[in-house]
Design a protein around this motif. Structure first.
Motif, PDB file in Angstrom:
ATOM      1  N   ALA A 144       0.741  -1.227  -0.087  1.00  0.00           N
ATOM      2  CA  ALA A 144      -0.069  -0.178  -0.038  1.00  0.00           C
ATOM      3  C   ALA A 144       0.671   1.024   0.009  1.00  0.00           C
ATOM      4  O   ALA A 144       2.003   1.350   0.614  1.00  0.00           O
ATOM      5  N   GLY A 145       0.449   2.104  -0.877  1.00  0.00           N
ATOM      6  CA  GLY A 145       1.089   3.485  -0.907  1.00  0.00           C
ATOM      7  C   GLY A 145       2.261   3.239  -2.186  1.00  0.00           C
ATOM      8  O   GLY A 145       2.927   4.420  -2.394  1.00  0.00           O
ATOM      9  N   GLY A 146       2.234   2.047  -2.678  1.00  0.00           N
ATOM     10  CA  GLY A 146       3.491   1.989  -3.678  1.00  0.00           C
ATOM     11  C   GLY A 146       2.835   2.366  -5.001  1.00  0.00           C
ATOM     12  O   GLY A 146       1.635   2.880  -5.173  1.00  0.00           O
ATOM     13  N   SER A 147       3.632   2.155  -5.984  1.00  0.00           N
ATOM     14  CA  SER A 147       3.205   2.422  -7.573  1.00  0.00           C
ATOM     15  C   SER A 147       3.630   1.390  -8.266  1.00  0.00           C
ATOM     16  O   SER A 147       4.384   0.233  -8.094  1.00  0.00           O
ATOM     17  N   LEU A 148       3.023   1.382  -9.356  1.00  0.00           N
ATOM     18  CA  LEU A 148       2.929   0.300 -10.565  1.00  0.00           C
ATOM     19  C   LEU A 148       2.571   0.879 -11.829  1.00  0.00           C
ATOM     20  O   LEU A 148       1.731   1.749 -11.776  1.00  0.00           O
ATOM     21  N   ARG A 149       3.301   0.240 -12.789  1.00  0.00           N
ATOM     22  CA  ARG A 149       3.043   0.732 -14.187  1.00  0.00           C
ATOM     23  C   ARG A 149       2.585  -0.537 -15.025  1.00  0.00           C
ATOM     24  O   ARG A 149       3.282  -1.416 -15.135  1.00  0.00           O
ATOM     25  N   LEU A 150       1.202  -0.472 -15.512  1.00  0.00           N
ATOM     26  CA  LEU A 150       0.738  -1.498 -16.198  1.00  0.00           C
ATOM     27  C   LEU A 150       0.910  -0.900 -17.802  1.00  0.00           C
ATOM     28  O   LEU A 150       0.539   0.078 -18.203  1.00  0.00           O
ATOM     29  N   LEU A 210      -1.357   3.379  -4.381  1.00  0.00           N
ATOM     30  CA  LEU A 210      -1.952   2.253  -4.542  1.00  0.00           C
ATOM     31  C   LEU A 210      -2.653   1.849  -2.967  1.00  0.00           C
ATOM     32  O   LEU A 210      -1.971   1.930  -1.910  1.00  0.00           O
ATOM     33  N   GLU A 211      -3.829   1.454  -3.090  1.00  0.00           N
ATOM     34  CA  GLU A 211      -4.508   1.239  -1.723  1.00  0.00           C
ATOM     35  C   GLU A 211      -5.044  -0.263  -1.850  1.00  0.00           C
ATOM     36  O   GLU A 211      -5.229  -0.715  -2.982  1.00  0.00           O
ATOM     37  N   PRO A 212      -5.363  -1.107  -0.826  1.00  0.00           N
ATOM     38  CA  PRO A 212      -5.681  -2.353  -0.919  1.00  0.00           C
ATOM     39  C   PRO A 212      -6.929  -2.465  -1.649  1.00  0.00           C
ATOM     40  O   PRO A 212      -7.116  -3.797  -2.433  1.00  0.00           O
ATOM     41  N   GLU A 213      -7.870  -1.527  -1.717  1.00  0.00           N
ATOM     42  CA  GLU A 213      -9.134  -1.468  -2.649  1.00  0.00           C
ATOM     43  C   GLU A 213      -8.902  -1.664  -3.783  1.00  0.00           C
ATOM     44  O   GLU A 213      -9.603  -1.689  -4.790  1.00  0.00           O
ATOM     45  N   ASP A 214      -7.185  -1.328  -4.550  1.00  0.00           N
ATOM     46  CA  ASP A 214      -7.112  -1.444  -5.881  1.00  0.00           C
ATOM     47  C   ASP A 214      -6.738  -2.780  -6.499  1.00  0.00           C
ATOM     48  O   ASP A 214      -6.504  -3.056  -7.390  1.00  0.00           O
ATOM     49  N   THR A 215      -6.790  -3.754  -5.370  1.00  0.00           N
ATOM     50  CA  THR A 215      -6.529  -5.082  -5.791  1.00  0.00           C
ATOM     51  C   THR A 215      -7.476  -5.678  -6.810  1.00  0.00           C
ATOM     52  O   THR A 215      -8.713  -5.677  -6.381  1.00  0.00           O
ATOM     53  N   ALA A 216      -7.085  -6.043  -7.867  1.00  0.00           N
ATOM     54  CA  ALA A 216      -7.987  -6.567  -9.010  1.00  0.00           C
ATOM     55  C   ALA A 216      -7.251  -7.065 -10.043  1.00  0.00           C
ATOM     56  O   ALA A 216      -6.163  -7.040 -10.201  1.00  0.00           O
ATOM     57  N   VAL A 217      -8.017  -7.887 -11.031  1.00  0.00           N
ATOM     58  CA  VAL A 217      -7.304  -8.098 -12.378  1.00  0.00           C
ATOM     59  C   VAL A 217      -7.819  -6.950 -13.139  1.00  0.00           C
ATOM     60  O   VAL A 217      -8.893  -6.375 -13.354  1.00  0.00           O
ATOM     61  N   TYR A 218      -6.686  -6.330 -13.655  1.00  0.00           N
ATOM     62  CA  TYR A 218      -6.852  -5.223 -14.707  1.00  0.00           C
ATOM     63  C   TYR A 218      -6.784  -5.594 -16.282  1.00  0.00           C
ATOM     64  O   TYR A 218      -6.026  -6.249 -16.557  1.00  0.00           O
TER      65      TYR A 218
END
Length: 124
Positions: free
Chosen positions: A14-20, A86-94
């Motif tokens: 949580a709080g991190g970043s990711l690039r899709l 990012l937050e735990p609520e962002d957990t999903a398949v994108y």
């Protein structure tokens, strides 16, 4: 033929970043717009963000506005979703999606091509 392939999903704190990233193997400029949707466990698929191929204008869901940024390269047929805070609520398949419509909505019915999805997991 439009074929979409996503990459970049992984486990992040949580709080991190990711690039899709999403690559469209079809011809350049082959779709008017591309988008990201996501589906969390036990929930329906929801709109995240979209970008117009015509003028690169972007639309965001309220839940991600200010944290996520979408960008695209029409000539290379690629699209990127930068996710910050990012937050735990962002957990999903994108899922990466593309439409053949010039005038589209955020309803998934307007999006005709879909990738296989990439898993994003945000730990608390």
């Amino acid at each position: 033929q439009v074929q979409l392939v996503e990459s970049g999903g992984k486990l992040v704190q949580a709080g991190g970043s990711l690039r899709l990233s999403c690559a469209n193997s079809g011809p350049p400029y082959s779709v008017p717009a591309m988008a990201w949707f996501r589906q969390a466990p036990g929930k329906g698929r929801e709109f995240v963000a979209a970008i117009s191929g015509r003028d690169s204008s972007a639309n965001y869901a309220d839940s991600v506005a200010g944290r996520f940024s979408i960008s695209g390269d029409n000539a290379k047929n690629t699209m990127v979703l930068q996710m910050n805070g990012l937050e735990p609520e962002d957990t999903a398949v994108y899922y990466c999606a593309a439409t053949t419509l010039v005038f589209w909505s955020t309803n998934q019915k307007d999006w005709h091509y879909w990738g296989q999805g990439t898993q994003v997991t945000v730990s608390s």
